[in-house]
Design a protein around this motif. Structure first.
Motif, PDB file in Angstrom:
ATOM      1  N   ALA A  87       0.864  -1.181   0.000  1.00  9.23           N
ATOM      2  CA  ALA A  87       0.000   0.000   0.000  1.00  9.23           C
ATOM      3  C   ALA A  87       0.899   1.230   0.000  1.00  9.23           C
ATOM      4  N   VAL A  88       0.251   2.396   0.001  1.00 10.35           N
ATOM      5  CA  VAL A  88       1.001   3.638   0.195  1.00 10.35           C
ATOM      6  C   VAL A  88       0.731   4.112   1.620  1.00 10.35           C
ATOM      7  N   TYR A  89       1.768   4.381   2.349  1.00  8.06           N
ATOM      8  CA  TYR A  89       1.655   4.810   3.737  1.00  8.06           C
ATOM      9  C   TYR A  89       1.998   6.294   3.826  1.00  8.06           C
ATOM     10  N   PHE A  90       1.089   7.049   4.442  1.00  5.15           N
ATOM     11  CA  PHE A  90       1.270   8.490   4.576  1.00  5.15           C
ATOM     12  C   PHE A  90       1.423   8.880   6.034  1.00  5.15           C
ATOM     13  N   CYS A  91       2.394   9.719   6.282  1.00  2.59           N
ATOM     14  CA  CYS A  91       2.561  10.347   7.574  1.00  2.59           C
ATOM     15  C   CYS A  91       1.905  11.730   7.520  1.00  2.59           C
ATOM     16  N   ALA A  92       1.358  12.177   8.629  1.00  2.66           N
ATOM     17  CA  ALA A  92       0.747  13.503   8.697  1.00  2.66           C
ATOM     18  C   ALA A  92       0.952  14.079  10.087  1.00  2.66           C
ATOM     19  N   SER A  93       0.747  15.379  10.213  1.00  2.00           N
ATOM     20  CA  SER A  93       0.862  16.011  11.521  1.00  2.00           C
ATOM     21  C   SER A  93      -0.163  17.130  11.644  1.00  2.00           C
ATOM     22  N   SER A  94      -0.472  17.489  12.884  1.00  2.00           N
ATOM     23  CA  SER A  94      -1.414  18.580  13.151  1.00  2.00           C
ATOM     24  C   SER A  94      -1.269  19.011  14.603  1.00  2.00           C
ATOM     25  N   TYR A  95      -2.010  20.080  14.966  1.00  2.00           N
ATOM     26  CA  TYR A  95      -2.181  20.424  16.365  1.00  2.00           C
ATOM     27  C   TYR A  95      -3.401  19.657  16.860  1.00  2.00           C
ATOM     28  N   ARG A  96      -3.237  18.888  17.909  1.00  2.00           N
ATOM     29  CA  ARG A  96      -4.255  17.934  18.343  1.00  2.00           C
ATOM     30  C   ARG A  96      -5.623  18.555  18.577  1.00  2.00           C
ATOM     31  N   ASP A  97      -5.702  19.604  19.332  1.00  2.00           N
ATOM     32  CA  ASP A  97      -7.001  20.111  19.765  1.00  2.00           C
ATOM     33  C   ASP A  97      -7.475  21.327  18.976  1.00  2.00           C
ATOM     34  N   SER A  98      -6.836  21.623  17.889  1.00  2.00           N
ATOM     35  CA  SER A  98      -7.196  22.823  17.131  1.00  2.00           C
ATOM     36  C   SER A  98      -8.350  22.598  16.176  1.00  2.00           C
ATOM     37  N   GLY A  99      -8.648  21.328  15.869  1.00  2.00           N
ATOM     38  CA  GLY A  99      -9.663  21.069  14.863  1.00  2.00           C
ATOM     39  C   GLY A  99      -9.267  21.613  13.513  1.00  2.00           C
ATOM     40  N   GLY A 100      -7.979  21.701  13.276  1.00  2.00           N
ATOM     41  CA  GLY A 100      -7.484  22.277  12.035  1.00  2.00           C
ATOM     42  C   GLY A 100      -7.054  21.221  11.036  1.00  2.00           C
ATOM     43  N   SER A 101      -6.361  21.681  10.014  1.00  2.00           N
ATOM     44  CA  SER A 101      -5.989  20.780   8.923  1.00  2.00           C
ATOM     45  C   SER A 101      -4.766  19.953   9.278  1.00  2.00           C
ATOM     46  N   TYR A 102      -4.593  18.888   8.549  1.00  2.00           N
ATOM     47  CA  TYR A 102      -3.426  18.040   8.658  1.00  2.00           C
ATOM     48  C   TYR A 102      -2.459  18.393   7.521  1.00  2.00           C
ATOM     49  N   THR A 103      -1.178  18.226   7.781  1.00  2.00           N
ATOM     50  CA  THR A 103      -0.166  18.349   6.738  1.00  2.00           C
ATOM     51  C   THR A 103       0.394  16.956   6.482  1.00  2.00           C
ATOM     52  N   PHE A 104       0.358  16.544   5.223  1.00  2.00           N
ATOM     53  CA  PHE A 104       0.749  15.193   4.860  1.00  2.00           C
ATOM     54  C   PHE A 104       2.141  15.163   4.229  1.00  2.00           C
ATOM     55  N   GLY A 105       2.830  14.038   4.457  1.00  2.00           N
ATOM     56  CA  GLY A 105       4.034  13.755   3.705  1.00  2.00           C
ATOM     57  C   GLY A 105       3.671  13.251   2.313  1.00  2.00           C
ATOM     58  N   SER A 106       4.676  12.981   1.521  1.00  2.00           N
ATOM     59  CA  SER A 106       4.440  12.603   0.122  1.00  2.00           C
ATOM     60  C   SER A 106       4.214  11.109  -0.059  1.00  2.00           C
ATOM     61  N   GLY A 107       4.301  10.350   1.030  1.00  2.00           N
ATOM     62  CA  GLY A 107       3.944   8.944   0.952  1.00  2.00           C
ATOM     63  C   GLY A 107       5.124   8.011   0.738  1.00  2.00           C
ATOM     64  N   THR A 108       4.956   6.780   1.189  1.00  2.00           N
ATOM     65  CA  THR A 108       5.910   5.689   0.953  1.00  2.00           C
ATOM     66  C   THR A 108       5.150   4.544   0.315  1.00  2.00           C
ATOM     67  N   ARG A 109       5.528   4.203  -0.908  1.00  2.00           N
ATOM     68  CA  ARG A 109       4.871   3.090  -1.600  1.00  2.00           C
ATOM     69  C   ARG A 109       5.591   1.803  -1.230  1.00  2.00           C
ATOM     70  N   LEU A 110       4.910   0.973  -0.450  1.00  2.00           N
ATOM     71  CA  LEU A 110       5.475  -0.304  -0.002  1.00  2.00           C
ATOM     72  C   LEU A 110       4.938  -1.424  -0.883  1.00  2.00           C
ATOM     73  N   THR A 111       5.835  -2.206  -1.437  1.00  2.00           N
ATOM     74  CA  THR A 111       5.463  -3.365  -2.244  1.00  2.00           C
ATOM     75  C   THR A 111       6.105  -4.598  -1.630  1.00  2.00           C
ATOM     76  N   VAL A 112       5.268  -5.538  -1.247  1.00  2.00           N
ATOM     77  CA  VAL A 112       5.751  -6.789  -0.665  1.00  2.00           C
ATOM     78  C   VAL A 112       5.631  -7.882  -1.719  1.00  2.00           C
ATOM     79  N   VAL A 113       6.743  -8.552  -2.004  1.00  4.27           N
ATOM     80  CA  VAL A 113       6.739  -9.573  -3.072  1.00  4.27           C
ATOM     81  C   VAL A 113       7.041 -10.975  -2.493  1.00  4.27           C
TER      82      VAL A 113
END
Lengths: 113, 113
Positions: A87-113
């Motif tokens: 899958a693609v795994y995304f990291c994100a961050s925010s201020y917990r109690d602000s009810g605001g937006s998240y900022t996302f990383g660009s993702g890590t595409r993991l392929t298991v063979v």
């Protein structure tokens, strides 16, 4: 400067291996998250960390373990990788109690063979 | 489970036309957010509308929120080829663990030049 950076961008590995994905944010946010995006583009939250405390864990197998050395980093460690972990795994961050937006990383595409 | 359901799943329009995407959700929310994802990239926050707001504008974007119907719409006016992307709605529902963003399945928008 990249606000949320995750490495590696691509990860191809064999079943049964153990791997880690790293995430760092320089926004001063107090909460970080890991999301999994499947092949149908559905995004599902896996973990969130606030001040080194795990506060959400959405039925994720215990092969997945988040590790946060400090509030700017949240790494994802996966043991005994399975085909279904691809899958693609995304990291994100925010201020917990602000009810605001998240900022996302660009993702890590993991392929298991 | 997915909090938001988006409609349509895919939308193809000509440059210059308007694009409307809809989102329905199930529980009470603090706010609703829209994100954009270009192919192979992370999610970018577009606009946030709070539960006590009914309409919000940002450039060519217009978002509406109807809490009685638990639905929202995103309108992109005068679309451009560069608007081609997937668009996700996400609901922020507060619980005793803090705010948590839950995403819909997304609408894949293609704008033809």
């Amino acid at each position: 400067d990249t606000a949320v950076s995750q490495t590696p961008k691509y990860l191809v590995t064999q079943m049964g291996n153990d791997k880690s994905i790293k995430c760092e944010q320089n926004l001063g946010h107090d909460t970080m998250y890991w999301y999994k995006q499947d092949s149908k583009k559905f995004l599902k939250i896996m973990f969130s960390y606030n001040n080194k405390e795990l506060i959400i864990n959405e039925t994720v197998p215990n092969r997945f373990s988040p590790k946060s050395p400090d509030k700017a980093h949240l790494n994802l460690h996966i043991n005994s990788l399975e085909l279904g972990d691809s899958a693609v795994y995304f990291c994100a961050s925010s201020y917990r109690d602000s009810g605001g937006s998240y900022t996302f990383g660009s993702g890590t595409r993991l392929t298991v063979v | 489970s997915q909090q938001g359901e988006e409609d349509p799943q895919a939308l193809s329009i000509q440059e210059g036309e308007n694009a409307t995407m809809n989102c329905s959700y199930k529980t009470s929310i603090n706010n609703l957010q829209w994100y954009r994802q270009n192919s192979g990239r992370g999610l970018v926050h577009l606009i946030l509308i709070r539960s006590n707001e009914r309409e919000k504008h940002s450039g060519r974007l217009r978002v509406t929120l109807d809490t009685s119907k638990k639905s929202s719409s995103l309108l992109i006016t005068a679309s451009r080829a560069a608007d081609t992307a997937s668009y996700f709605c996400a609901t922020d529902a507060y619980n005793n663990a803090g705010n948590m963003l839950t995403f819909g399945g997304g609408t894949r928008l293609m704008v033809k030049p």
